[in-house]
Design an enzyme around this catalytic site. Structure first.
Site, mmCIF file in Angstrom:
data_model
loop_
_atom_site.group_PDB
_atom_site.id
_atom_site.type_symbol
_atom_site.label_atom_id
_atom_site.label_comp_id
_atom_site.label_asym_id
_atom_site.label_seq_id
_atom_site.Cartn_x
_atom_site.Cartn_y
_atom_site.Cartn_z
ATOM 1 N N ASP A 1 -1.095 -0.982 6.048
ATOM 2 C CA ASP A 1 -1.197 -0.466 7.413
ATOM 3 C C ASP A 1 -2.611 -0.217 7.864
ATOM 4 O O ASP A 1 -2.820 0.167 9.009
ATOM 5 C CB ASP A 1 -0.410 0.843 7.541
ATOM 6 C CG ASP A 1 -1.113 1.997 6.842
ATOM 7 O OD1 ASP A 1 -1.698 1.757 5.770
ATOM 8 O OD2 ASP A 1 -1.083 3.119 7.364
ATOM 9 N N ASP B 1 -6.750 -2.575 3.650
ATOM 10 C CA ASP B 1 -5.931 -3.646 3.108
ATOM 11 C C ASP B 1 -6.276 -5.012 3.676
ATOM 12 O O ASP B 1 -5.595 -5.991 3.364
ATOM 13 C CB ASP B 1 -4.451 -3.352 3.396
ATOM 14 C CG ASP B 1 -4.032 -1.969 2.942
ATOM 15 O OD1 ASP B 1 -4.468 -1.555 1.848
ATOM 16 O OD2 ASP B 1 -3.290 -1.292 3.674
ATOM 17 N N ASP C 1 0.871 -1.169 0.000
ATOM 18 C CA ASP C 1 0.000 0.000 0.000
ATOM 19 C C ASP C 1 0.913 1.226 0.000
ATOM 20 O O ASP C 1 2.102 1.137 0.319
ATOM 21 C CB ASP C 1 -0.886 -0.023 1.245
ATOM 22 C CG ASP C 1 -1.845 1.162 1.291
ATOM 23 O OD1 ASP C 1 -2.301 1.584 0.219
ATOM 24 O OD2 ASP C 1 -2.094 1.653 2.401
#
EC number: 7.2.2.-
Length: 1472
Positions: free
Chosen positions: A1187, A1191, A781
């Site tokens: 994080d 996700d 990410d």
């Protein structure tokens, strides 16, 4: 290869737009009338062809749903299945009875990395079985749209129809409202003073059932009899009358005696109870369901939460064969029991009788991984409609009115039959309930009560009777893991094949009079068992403590507030969230009043608190729709409270006494329950190393059998007695296949996990560690992972009037005092002042921040934006009254009191020295009177604002620039809008657009009733906020290390594609000179491609539409492949378009995109999840590092997911790192490789140790001798065990090598060197043995002597083998490139030094000493001692160099990984 042309892609695109069904979320599913069986067919098809490596699971809500929702991109173009069986007699829809067929089209796409491994069921049975799923009525048409209806109308026009055209219309929720009596209990029918009524005779069964009114005045619980049909009650009365008449004939003495012995008073009731219990038996099934004859003997079920297919077969026990089975167990001294325990399918074949599902006494359940269990069936009286226990499917058409259908929820009928007996079983803490209507077992995880759409009704709570009904149907609200007792764990440990083999070996050694050795091994085994027992109890206790939660809650029951245990909550209960006793939410619920802030980090790993708001009527309609598809939308999640999340603040709204919520799911049906299940029952990884290890053991077993045969022949020649011959031969097996061999697999992993824990990296799935050593591609990410968490405001650019030319952007303003340099927000004298003032007000108010204990909580971007203004934010603001002068009903009154709401207020910060605004100016106090929260589908949020004493209401909206531009009046957009936006995004900045307008009506009532659609339309564009997102300092270095190790790196972000490219270049993730981005051609001519790829810097340069190779300018010829140095950046809309209809697009085209794309931008959480799957289809071992909650789906789907989170162990991913940068990825990969190599080395060492001892024993057996008791002890305990442990202490090597470690234990490059090593061992033992026999001091062995093994043969082989054990460990302790050099393993060096010293000492030991006699040594000459030392040194160098050199001659096996084959083909093309 054909390019996806307009008549391929465009057809799907245009038809999609004509239907107005854009797919905004890949995990979403369309809720239509498509057959449930067709749904399951697709599900199974996906499962056999798409590798879901995770566990089954954005704005916070969608990510949590991603934990347990299957992600599919298949369109509804699968061939129609054919009907199977005469199912209409069961009252089922024909579409629901169609068999589950596999799609050849999908199978041809790609083979699954995790194919089904059904063993008990045949593939044909599973393919053709009737099926059910936790996804009721889902057709897997991935054109499902999570975007609210009004947004669809804006995008696609108002004249088109949509499958989900409105939250209310054309949705299942609408039909629920029209037939909301189904599955619920009418308040009129369930309370009040009316006497209980009978519903009349049920036409289906001929029985009369209780209506069982649930009066609020009734405090008693139901008795069993009240759930039993009336006809059975009459039989009960006859039994009791007979008992009464019998007792009346007895003498008074007899009655007195019976009374004294407490027997006469209950004998009749015992008969009644026995009679009722008799009717619960499967034999009486037709008595209660005459019109629902059971036909199916087995079924298939898809557990969407775990992405798992299971087969279910029904059985009864044959009494005759059960007796035979027990007799066999007794006669074989438990051997048959052990076999059936280890191979339970044998038990089924021995005494199981196949029966229909409805008549089962127990069921056999096998999942696609071959895991097999037997579960008993539970039967209990229920006597309620089917819709009260299972999700009801046959809702009437929305066009009908409730009065037209004339249905009542507690009246049994053809489509909602009464369920006299509840037939259930439990699998993995999921309750399966038999549906007579479908002749299948189903689950009620997503059951809904249609009354929930009416907030005024649900706010009344439940009656005691309804609560008891639902507790019976849904169970207790508790996540209690059944902890095995100490005796159960001990029993399981002792009967494990490992320990059974140990017991067999100990008995064998005892009979052979190896008492000391047997006693030591027995003691070690006992200690090992108790250590394992303690460890299991500790782990299960920790998990149980983490999952279990209990508290007291205040609940509305029978219209009175009462305090109960949280375990007694059932769906539909109303409870108080603001109760101080509740700090953690006890169930999944929907917030009904007030608002609260929760922390969902335990579920998502996202540490940012989340605000929750009261549900509206639209929310409840959407909730009903969402439960039908198991997809909690972002719209609903803003009011959805997840079980297990922490309550930071529950704020009671003015005028209300408490913050209330309604229970919607309990126990293991909740999100937390699903996640706990995924931890207790992790999906098998199918890692090749583990499969090969058992093949390897099988290979060693063949050697053992060979040794057994050779030894028997040799013993016959020597003339040994049969007892000695049998014992010696069996002893060979215990030597060749040491019981400790499988345990060595975990040694390296355990040490590596400990090292990771010291670095702040925690793992909840240890098997994933070895897999991390094989990672081929690592996805990241962007925000918060590659870049810093916080965004810094670079500045703002305001849209300014430009005369007749419209609007233009002003200069970049980096100081907030330059934005609106006035003292009062009311001080505006020019159009520019008004524009600047409005833009400044949007910065002040358009955010989702909340104030808790004086601290601002919320999204980091909102926090940075508001911090940039320098103002203050307060909630529950009461220092200054906000007037509503134009309120129709309350003219000239203060609106907070009228509306019972006090707004959140922003005002100048008096403590800020840079503040230029007047503190006491009423115009400088802005009240946020209403918020429309950010939705990931819309990518924007809005607020309605009013000043302290002004009569104007403003609305402000902020969001993605491309989204805001669509809802603004085009005349207000600056002419250089695209140019300025491109400039910032191209340079890696994040841009947020702001817009606003004045509301047409100036009343408080209007501000609370106006729709979001109206607020977010025809806006005036105000300007840009530009954020700079700095790279974390570790990012570039980590990415370079990964690339140097030949590990591909990919960025997968929800940010703008140009920003992502800029960050990718800055971080070094993109190293190619050219980056091509796609654009969708909305109006392609016939045959033209829909997707065009252009160079981001030079748009004139494009890619060939067929090969995706750069095209030369002028002649449109493809450039030389050798000159190509480019990568692709894919946007979310293109990714969606390509992989939604992947079967219609050439596979080569999709593979080319997956192989060459480095950037995936504007990706939704579900698209990230799907990307992991698509990469896995190419046989990549995929890692993902993120994080946040966005996700979660990708973290679970990837082979190795690493979450950067403050939580020590988040269920969002296998790995959780407290190191908030991507350097932790290097640690995981390094330790994964080290663990894999260590496990590999330990496994090989234990094998060679067995081979060395096997050769020693075989040579001695040839002379009728053996090793001594204490010689075995010395070798096994003092040499082998310490060496094996110290070998595993090697740390990982700092640098990650390009070559990945091998995980193939049975390849020729492993087995051939191993066989060479075994031959060398034999050679270096055989030659000294031959030589010693020629020595003058040679002592012959005593043939068959068990106690006296002293001989020169024994002594020489003992000394030589001792050194072989030690030197083999040194040879196998390979250091770089995966582990530190052996010299850095201090413990290993010390152990080797001590072992060599001890072995040398033994060679010089006086054979007449105590130790010499204990080890039964014989004297040898000094010269022969030196010969042995030189000989073992030669042995060491031979083993060090010969096997590796032979390994180099072997041809490397061609990789079977798909991506490697594709890359090789491309390289060949480049060479040509």
């Amino acid at each position: 290869m054909d390019i996806p042309s307009s008549n391929q892609i465009q057809h799907g695109q245009r038809s999609e737009r004509n239907r107005r069904m854009p797919r905004a979320s890949f995990s979403s599913t369309a809720t239509t009338s498509t057959a449930a069986t067709l749904t399951s067919a697709m599900v199974l098809d996906q499962n056999n062809s798409e590798p879901y490596a995770g566990a089954t699971f954005e704005a916070v809500p969608s990510s949590i749903v991603s934990f347990h929702h299957p992600h599919s991109f298949q369109s509804s173009n699968l061939p129609s299945p054919h009907s199977s069986g005469n199912l209409e007699q069961r009252g089922r829809r024909l579409t629901e009875s169609e068999p589950l067929v596999l799609s050849s089209a999908e199978q041809s796409r790609s083979s699954s990395r995790n194919p089904s491994h059904f063993r008990f069921f045949t593939q044909e049975q599973i393919s053709n079985a009737e099926g059910a799923s936790t996804l009721e009525n889902t057709d897997y048409d991935m054109a499902w749209d999570a975007t609210p209806a009004y947004e669809q109308d804006r995008i696609y026009g108002t004249g088109l129809s949509s499958r989900r055209s409105s939250i209310r219309s054309f949705s299942r929720a609408s039909s629920l409202s029209n037939a909301k009596s189904y599955g619920s209990f009418s308040k009129r029918g369930r309370s009040g003073s009316r006497a209980p009524q009978r519903l009349g005779e049920n036409s289906d069964t001929g029985f009369v059932y209780h209506s069982a009114t649930h009066s609020s005045s009734s405090l008693s619980r139901y008795t069993t009899r009240e759930r039993i049909p009336i006809e059975l009650e009459s039989q009960t009365d006859e039994i009791l009358e007979d008992e009464s008449s019998t007792h009346s004939l007895e003498s008074s003495d007899s009655r007195r005696s019976a009374s004294e012995n407490n027997r006469g008073s209950f004998s009749g009731h015992d008969d009644v109870h026995n009679q009722h219990s008799e009717y619960l038996k499967p034999d009486y099934h037709e008595k209660f369901y005459p019109q629902y004859a059971p036909n199916l003997h087995y079924q298939r079920f898809y557990i969407a939460e775990e992405d798992l297919v299971i087969g279910i077969a029904a059985y009864q026990t044959s009494k005759f064969w059960y007796i035979i089975y027990n007799l066999c167990c007794f006669l074989t001294f438990g051997l048959v029991y052990l076999l059936t325990r280890w191979l339970p399918h044998l038990k089924v074949k021995l005494y199981g009788v196949k029966v229909p599902l409805a008549k089962a006494e127990w069921v056999v359940i096998e999942n696609e991984f071959g895991e097999f269990v037997i579960q008993p069936i539970d039967r209990q009286w229920y006597n309620r409609p089917l819709s009260t226990v299972l999700p009801f499917e046959n809702y009437p058409n929305p066009s009908y009115e409730p009065n037209d259908i004339n249905l009542s929820h507690h009246h049994a009928n053809e489509i909602n039959p009464n369920v006299p007996i509840l037939i259930t079983f439990e699998y993995r803490y999921i309750k399966f309930i038999y549906s007579p209507l479908d002749d299948l077992f189903k689950t009620n995880n997503n059951w809904i009560d249609p009354d929930w759409v009416d907030l005024s009704t649900v706010s009344n709570g439940l009656t005691k009777g309804v609560q008891e009904d639902r507790e019976l149907a849904f169970g207790k609200n508790q996540i209690n893991l059944r902890m095995k007792t100490t005796s159960e764990i001990l029993f399981n440990e002792v009967l494990h094949p490992f320990y059974v083999f140990q017991v067999f070996s100990i008995i064998l050694w005892g009979i052979d009079e190896y008492y000391y050795y047997a006693a030591c091994i027995f003691l070690i085994s006992v200690l090992s068992i108790f250590d394992s027992l303690n460890e299991q109890k500790k782990v299960s206790r920790n998990l149980a403590e983490m999952s279990h939660f209990h508290c007291d809650v205040r609940v509305l029951r029978d219209k009175f507030w009462t305090t109960i245990s949280s375990s007694e909550l059932v769906p539909g209960d109303i409870y108080e969230v603001s109760d101080p006793n509740i700090t953690i939410l006890p169930c999944d619920s929907i917030l009904l009043s007030s608002d609260c802030i929760v922390n969902e980090s335990m579920l998502t790993g996202e540490s940012v608190p989340v605000s929750k708001f009261p549900a509206t009527e639209e929310t409840m309609y959407q909730l009903c729709d969402d439960f039908q598809s198991t997809q909690i939308s972002s719209f609903v999640s803003k009011s959805f409270l997840y079980n297990g999340t922490n309550i930071i603040r529950a704020r009671i709204a003015p005028g209300q006494t408490a913050a209330l919520a309604m229970v919607v799911r309990t126990g293991f049906s909740t999100t937390k329950g699903s996640l706990v299940r995924s931890m207790v029952f992790p999906k098998p990884t199918g890692f090749k190393f583990y499969r090969d290890s058992f093949k390897y053991i099988g290979f060693m077993s063949l050697i053992a059998i060979f040794g057994f045969c050779v030894s028997c022949v040799q013993f016959i020649k020597l003339g040994l007695d049969k007892k000695t011959m049998i014992l010696r031969a069996l002893d060979i097996i215990t030597i060749v296949v040491p019981p400790a061999l499988p345990a060595t697999l975990t040694i390296g992993t355990n040490f590596a996990l400990s090292r990771l824990k010291e670095k702040g990296i925690f793992c909840i799935s240890p098997t994933r560690l070895n897999i991390s050593g094989k990672i081929d591609v690592m996805c990241f990410d962007k925000t918060g992972t590659l870049t810093e968490d916080g965004l810094d405001v670079l500045g703002v650019q305001i849209s300014e009037p430009n005369g007749v030319r419209g609007q233009k952007f002003g200069e970049l303003l980096s100081d907030i005092r330059q934005v609106f340099p006035k003292f009062s927000l009311n001080d505006c004298s020019s159009p520019l002042d008004f524009k600047s003032r409005n833009f400044f007000m949007s910065l002040l108010t358009c955010h989702s921040l909340r104030s808790v204990d004086g601290n601002l909580l919320g999204d980091p971007l909102d926090f940075k934006m508001f911090q940039f203004t320098g103002w203050s934010f307060e909630e529950d603001f009461q220092k200054r009254a906000f007037h509503s002068l134009y309120e129709g009903r309350h003219e000239d009154d203060v609106f907070p009191e009228n509306s019972e709401i006090i707004p959140a207020v922003v005002h100048p910060d008096s403590n800020n020295r840079e503040n230029t605004f007047t503190d006491n100016d009423p115009h400088n106090f802005l009240g946020v009177v209403r918020s429309f929260e950010f939705l990931s589908e819309l990518r924007r949020m809005s607020v309605i604002v009013k000043t302290n004493n002004d009569d104007v209401y403003w609305s402000f909206t902020k969001g993605a620039p491309e989204v805001i531009s669509e809802i603004c009046n085009k005349s207000t957009l600056p002419a250089d809008f695209e140019e300025v936006l491109r400039c910032y995004t191209h340079n890696g900045y994040r841009v947020i657009a702001c817009a606003g307008k004045t509301l047409p009506k100036r009343t408080w009532l209007y501000s609370q009733k106006v729709s979001r659609e109206e607020v977010e339309s025809n806006l005036e564009f105000l300007g840009f906020i530009i954020f700079q997102n700095k790279l974390k300092k570790e990012t570039s270095e980590t990415l370079k290390s990964l690339q140097d190790a030949n590990i591909r790196t990919i960025m997968c972000t929800g940010d703008n594609i140009l920003t992502a490219i800029s960050v990718g270049r800055e971080a070094g993730l993109i190293q190619c000179s050219r980056v091509y981005v796609p654009s969708i051609n909305d109006t392609p001519l016939h045959g033209e491609p829909v997707i065009v790829w252009r160079d981001v810097n030079e748009p004139d340069k494009i890619l060939d539409t067929k090969t995706l190779k750069p095209v030369k300018l002028g002649n449109n010829s493809v450039e030389s492949l050798r000159e190509c140095n480019y990568t692709l950046a894919v946007s979310g809309d293109v990714f969606r378009l390509l992989f939604r209809d992947e079967n219609e697009i050439p596979e080569e085209y999709l593979n080319e995109i997956l192989l060459n794309s480095s950037i995936y931008a504007r990706m939704s959480p579900d698209e990230k999840h799907e990307l992991m799957i698509q990469l896995q289809k190419l046989d990549y071992t995929v890692g993902f590092c993120g994080d946040g909650a966005n996700d979660c789906g990708a973290l679970k789907a990837a082979d190795v997911g690493i979450s950067l989170s403050e939580a020590e162990a988040s269920v969002a991913a296998p790995f959780t790192s407290k190191i908030f940068n991507i350097s932790c990825v290097l640690d995981v990969i390094r330790e994964g490789r080290a663990a894999l190599v260590t496990s590999f080395a330990c496994f090989q060492y234990m094998s060679l140790y067995s081979a060395i001892q096997f050769i020693t024993i075989t040579i001695l057996y040839s002379r009728g001798s053996n090793l001594g008791d204490f010689q075995f002890l010395y070798i096994d305990l003092l040499l082998i065990v310490p060496i094996a442990i110290c070998m595993s202490w090697s740390k990982s090597y700092e640098k990650i090598d390009k070559k990945r470690p091998s995980a193939n234990l049975v390849s020729p490059k492993i087995l051939v060197p191993l066989l060479i090593s075994v031959f060398l061992v034999f050679l270096f033992q055989f030659i000294p043995w031959i030589i010693v026999q020629k020595m003058s001091w040679y002592i012959k062995p005593i043939v068959g002597g068990d106690d006296a093994v002293q001989s020169s043969d024994n002594t020489v082989l003992f000394f030589v083998s001792n050194f072989q054990y030690i030197l083999t460990a040194i040879v196998l302790s390979v250091g770089p490139p995966y582990r530190e050099p052996m010299s850095k393993n201090f413990e290993f060096i010390v152990d080797i030094t001590v072992s060599i010293g001890a072995s040398l000492l033994l060679m010089t030991l006086d054979t007449e000493s105590y130790l010499g006699k204990m080890l039964q040594l014989t004297p040898i000459s000094n010269s022969f001692t030196m010969f042995i030392i030189v000989w073992v040194i030669l042995n060491y160098y031979a083993q060090l160099y010969i096997p590796p050199s032979i390994k180099g001659w072997l041809k490397k096996k061609k990789s079977s990984k798909k991506y490697k084959l594709l890359i090789q083909e491309e390289m060949k093309l480049k060479e040509v």
